[in-house]
Design an enzyme around this catalytic site. Sequence first.
Site, PDB file in Angstrom:
ATOM      1  N   ARG A  83      44.046  55.729  29.258  1.00 51.07           N
ATOM      2  CA  ARG A  83      43.086  54.841  29.921  1.00 51.07           C
ATOM      3  C   ARG A  83      43.441  54.658  31.393  1.00 51.07           C
ATOM      4  O   ARG A  83      42.558  54.563  32.251  1.00 51.07           O
ATOM      5  CB  ARG A  83      43.010  53.492  29.214  1.00 51.07           C
ATOM      6  CG  ARG A  83      41.921  52.578  29.791  1.00 51.07           C
ATOM      7  CD  ARG A  83      41.731  51.321  28.978  1.00 51.07           C
ATOM      8  NE  ARG A  83      42.925  50.499  28.931  1.00 51.07           N
ATOM      9  CZ  ARG A  83      43.042  49.375  28.220  1.00 51.07           C
ATOM     10  NH1 ARG A  83      42.029  48.961  27.471  1.00 51.07           N
ATOM     11  NH2 ARG A  83      44.157  48.672  28.221  1.00 51.07           N
TER      12      ARG A  83
ATOM     13  N   LEU B 229      35.522  46.459  28.539  1.00 48.01           N
ATOM     14  CA  LEU B 229      36.717  47.287  28.620  1.00 48.01           C
ATOM     15  C   LEU B 229      36.874  48.064  27.320  1.00 48.01           C
ATOM     16  O   LEU B 229      36.664  47.518  26.232  1.00 48.01           O
ATOM     17  CB  LEU B 229      37.951  46.411  28.853  1.00 48.01           C
ATOM     18  CG  LEU B 229      39.263  47.171  29.014  1.00 48.01           C
ATOM     19  CD1 LEU B 229      39.262  47.965  30.316  1.00 48.01           C
ATOM     20  CD2 LEU B 229      40.449  46.221  28.980  1.00 48.01           C
TER      21      LEU B 229
ATOM     22  N   LYS C 128      39.784  49.380  34.263  1.00 45.75           N
ATOM     23  CA  LYS C 128      40.726  48.258  34.155  1.00 45.75           C
ATOM     24  C   LYS C 128      41.312  47.947  35.539  1.00 45.75           C
ATOM     25  O   LYS C 128      42.470  48.260  35.846  1.00 45.75           O
ATOM     26  CB  LYS C 128      41.822  48.567  33.142  1.00 45.75           C
ATOM     27  CG  LYS C 128      42.579  47.320  32.667  1.00 45.75           C
ATOM     28  CD  LYS C 128      43.497  47.660  31.498  1.00 45.75           C
ATOM     29  CE  LYS C 128      44.324  46.473  31.046  1.00 45.75           C
ATOM     30  NZ  LYS C 128      43.520  45.400  30.432  1.00 45.75           N
TER      31      LYS C 128
ATOM     32  N   TYR D 257      45.407  48.501  36.440  1.00 42.16           N
ATOM     33  CA  TYR D 257      46.624  48.063  35.768  1.00 42.16           C
ATOM     34  C   TYR D 257      46.545  48.369  34.287  1.00 42.16           C
ATOM     35  O   TYR D 257      45.482  48.673  33.743  1.00 42.16           O
ATOM     36  CB  TYR D 257      46.863  46.567  36.003  1.00 42.16           C
ATOM     37  CG  TYR D 257      46.021  45.638  35.162  1.00 42.16           C
ATOM     38  CD1 TYR D 257      46.555  45.007  34.030  1.00 42.16           C
ATOM     39  CD2 TYR D 257      44.689  45.379  35.478  1.00 42.16           C
ATOM     40  CE1 TYR D 257      45.792  44.148  33.256  1.00 42.16           C
ATOM     41  CE2 TYR D 257      43.918  44.518  34.708  1.00 42.16           C
ATOM     42  CZ  TYR D 257      44.471  43.905  33.597  1.00 42.16           C
ATOM     43  OH  TYR D 257      43.698  43.066  32.837  1.00 42.16           O
TER      44      TYR D 257
ATOM     45  N   ARG E  35      43.952  46.758  57.796  1.00 37.92           N
ATOM     46  CA  ARG E  35      42.900  46.449  56.843  1.00 37.92           C
ATOM     47  C   ARG E  35      41.606  47.145  57.254  1.00 37.92           C
ATOM     48  O   ARG E  35      41.196  47.087  58.417  1.00 37.92           O
ATOM     49  CB  ARG E  35      42.684  44.934  56.790  1.00 37.92           C
ATOM     50  CG  ARG E  35      41.590  44.467  55.830  1.00 37.92           C
ATOM     51  CD  ARG E  35      41.470  42.940  55.866  1.00 37.92           C
ATOM     52  NE  ARG E  35      40.475  42.443  54.924  1.00 37.92           N
ATOM     53  CZ  ARG E  35      39.174  42.342  55.187  1.00 37.92           C
ATOM     54  NH1 ARG E  35      38.710  42.703  56.381  1.00 37.92           N
ATOM     55  NH2 ARG E  35      38.333  41.886  54.281  1.00 37.92           N
TER      56      ARG E  35
ATOM     57  N   GLU F 183      32.570  40.210  26.077  1.00 39.13           N
ATOM     58  CA  GLU F 183      33.962  40.202  25.613  1.00 39.13           C
ATOM     59  C   GLU F 183      34.627  38.913  26.043  1.00 39.13           C
ATOM     60  O   GLU F 183      34.011  38.072  26.711  1.00 39.13           O
ATOM     61  CB  GLU F 183      34.714  41.410  26.186  1.00 39.13           C
ATOM     62  CG  GLU F 183      34.685  41.495  27.698  1.00 39.13           C
ATOM     63  CD  GLU F 183      35.173  42.848  28.227  1.00 39.13           C
ATOM     64  OE1 GLU F 183      35.814  43.600  27.465  1.00 39.13           O
ATOM     65  OE2 GLU F 183      34.905  43.137  29.407  1.00 39.13           O
TER      66      GLU F 183
END
Length: 286
Positions: free
Chosen positions: A52, A206, A150, A33, A101, A182
Site C-alpha cells: 500500500r 482507505l 494514505k 505514511y 516553500r 469510514e
Amino acid sequence: MSRIVYVNGDYLPEQEAKVSIFDRGFLMADAVYEVTAVLGGKLTDFDGHAARLERSLGELGMKMPMTRDELLDIHRELVSRNDLVDGGIYLQITRGAPNDRDFAFPPADTPQTVVLFTQSKPGLANSPAAKKGIKVISIDDLRWGRRDIKTVQLLYPSMGKMMALAAGADDAWMVEDGKVTEGTSNNAYIVKDGKIITRELSHDILHGITRAAVLRYAKEAQMTVEERAFTVEEAQAADEAFITSASAFVMPVVEIDGAAIGDGTPGRVASRLREIYLEESIKAAI
C-alpha cells in the site's frame, strides 16, 4: 531510555532527530505514511503495508526510496534497538525538503525524507475496549476526495476524534451523501442477519490492510460478506457493528449517535473475527 528513531539513513536518539522546516510534509502535508503493528516482537501484515505504501507513493508521483527488503530491515532494526514487544512502527515518507516553500513540486531528484519510529503499547492484543465495545457518533465527511491514498492529511479526522470525545464517545463515523464512509482511522462494518456489510473499495475510503485480511478470514470461515455502503439508520438497526485497523485489529462498536446496536454489547461475529485475526496474524508475523 530514549527511543531510537530512523531519519534519512541514520538511527538516532529521538531528541537528536531533526527534519528541515522546508520539508513538504510539514508545509504541504505532501507525504504518505503507514503504521505496522508489532505483536510479540514481530511485524504483522508487513507485506500488505509495504504494497500500500508503494501504491500511495505512486499515486502522488513519488518513488519508493528503498527496496521492500531494506524497509523490512529498518523495521526489524527498530524493533530490536527499542526492545519493542507490542505496539507499532510509524513510517512517513515526504517529497523532501527543497530550499524554500513553493506550491510547485521540487525537482524530481530532491531527496525524500524518510522517518520511522516505534510506539510501545504493552498488551495491545488484550485491549479492555474489545471486551466492552466502543461508542461512535456520526459526522459529515469533509475530507478531500482521494481517501484511498494514505496521506498525512489527518486534520479533519483528528477534529472528528475530538468531536467524538466531546460527545462522550470514542470515535466518529464519517457520512457522505447519506452513507457511512469510514471511521476517523478505521474501516466501518455492520452485521445484519449474520451478513457482514462494509463499504466497497473506491477513492472514498482507505483500502485497509486489516480490512482485506479480516474479509478474507470471514469468507474462509463461511461468513457472508456484502460490500456496499450503508446508512447510519441501518447501523442503528443492525445486530452488531465493528471497526478494523492496524492498531485496533477488530473492535466491536456498541452504540452510534446514542442508540445501542443490538443488545449494546460486543456481538458474536465481531468477537469471533477478532479471535481469528489475532490468531492468524500472530502465526504469520515476521
